[in-house]
Design an enzyme around this catalytic site. Sequence first.
Site, PDB file in Angstrom:
ATOM      1  N   GLY A   8       0.957  -0.999   0.129  1.00 57.55           N
ATOM      2  CA  GLY A   8      -0.046   0.049   0.003  1.00 57.55           C
ATOM      3  C   GLY A   8       0.959   1.323   0.075  1.00 57.55           C
ATOM      4  N   ALA A   9       2.007   1.164  -0.469  1.00 57.40           N
ATOM      5  CA  ALA A   9       3.030   2.246  -0.633  1.00 57.40           C
ATOM      6  C   ALA A   9       2.707   3.407  -1.247  1.00 57.40           C
ATOM      7  CB  ALA A   9       4.500   1.642  -0.957  1.00 57.40           C
ATOM      8  N   GLY A  14       1.118   5.029   3.139  1.00 58.75           N
ATOM      9  CA  GLY A  14       2.523   4.259   2.625  1.00 58.75           C
ATOM     10  C   GLY A  14       3.200   5.440   2.243  1.00 58.75           C
ATOM     11  N   ASN A  82     -12.248  -3.607   2.881  1.00 61.89           N
ATOM     12  CA  ASN A  82     -10.587  -3.833   3.450  1.00 61.89           C
ATOM     13  C   ASN A  82     -10.362  -5.306   3.806  1.00 61.89           C
ATOM     14  OD1 ASN A  82     -10.119  -1.226   2.925  1.00 61.89           O
ATOM     15  ND2 ASN A  82      -9.946  -0.617   4.861  1.00 61.89           N
ATOM     16  N   THR A 106      -3.992  -1.373   8.088  1.00 64.36           N
ATOM     17  CA  THR A 106      -5.131  -1.272   7.732  1.00 64.36           C
ATOM     18  C   THR A 106      -6.296  -1.305   8.466  1.00 64.36           C
ATOM     19  OG1 THR A 106      -4.436  -2.258   5.500  1.00 64.36           O
ATOM     20  CG2 THR A 106      -6.476  -2.041   5.687  1.00 64.36           C
ATOM     21  N   ASP A 138      -2.604   5.198  18.887  1.00 66.15           N
ATOM     22  CA  ASP A 138      -3.404   5.574  20.198  1.00 66.15           C
ATOM     23  C   ASP A 138      -2.557   6.077  21.332  1.00 66.15           C
ATOM     24  OD1 ASP A 138      -5.526   4.722  18.757  1.00 66.15           O
ATOM     25  OD2 ASP A 138      -5.162   2.606  19.474  1.00 66.15           O
ATOM     26  N   HIS A 167      -8.580  -0.793  18.639  1.00 69.96           N
ATOM     27  CA  HIS A 167      -8.012   0.246  17.712  1.00 69.96           C
ATOM     28  C   HIS A 167      -9.037   1.108  17.190  1.00 69.96           C
ATOM     29  CE1 HIS A 167      -5.046   2.749  16.014  1.00 69.96           C
ATOM     30  NE2 HIS A 167      -5.370   2.510  14.731  1.00 69.96           N
TER      31      HIS A 167
END
Length: 312
Positions: A8-9, A14, A82, A106, A138, A167
């Site tokens: 996912g750069a 990313g 996702n 993700t 967080d 999260h």
Amino acid sequence: MGKIALIGAAGQIGTPLSLLCKASDLFDEISLYDIVHVPGIATDLMHIDTKAKALAGADIVVVTAGIARKPGMTRDDLFKTNASIIRDIFSEIASTCPNAISCVVTNPVNSTVPVAAETLEKAGVFEPRRLFGVTTLDVVRASTFAAHALGGNIEPKQLRVPVIGGHSGATILPLYSQAQPVVHLSDEQLALVINRVQFGGDEIVKSKQGAGSATTCMAYAGFRFVKALMSAQSGQSVTEEAYVYLPGIPGGDKLAVELGVDYFAVKVQIGTKGATKVLPIGDLSGNEKKLLEAALCELKTNIATGVSFMRV
């Protein structure tokens, strides 16, 4: 030194994360993967005067691929898209670099990490010590927002606030009763700070007016976790919060039974091969115990969503 792969750069997390990794001089090789634009980003990075090259192979894999949350979008909406991306990526990880330490950025992490674990399990290569959901943002927010509330009398980096749970939203539980140094806030101030830590992502989504979610700060947090992994691989003693599969890590079995969940963000000792020990969550204040009950209720649903996706 080692090799890192960023999946996912070309995305909004990313790209800055790849810059941080390239600029750090922590890696000999950096591999970039995405659907589009990767050659351009790789060429861009190669103009930076550090030694890492963009080559294949990885000791650490960081997964940021997927769509970002937009205004009005729930994390359940996000999961529908996702989840399949995470499943497909971890199918590839299982066949190409099953011994790499994998870090899932993700969202929604509460559900995507179970998808990753189930995918690796189906392939027969799941090693819980090597799979982390990155919850470092967080922890960063917990110290930053408390410092803001304290009126700038302390630098955020001077504060250490443990953050457990999950999260997202109410599953995020910053333990200000265990903060070092001690944080002196009124009950009203503390409630506002906790709420901001839990829903800081919404704050960014709204302020970007549909143009994205938490990206730059997430890249920073992701890189901070990657640096911790690299420190551990060099033999240093490292403890970080992360979202992990409790039963697969020493010290996690008891906590899983106690909490009634298999996945949980908690302090973890990290060594050269990944997680070595889950640490106790410690004593909680009365209010934190109530918040933990609410966190677990939501977290159980999130986990079930991820597991169910893989068992249909």
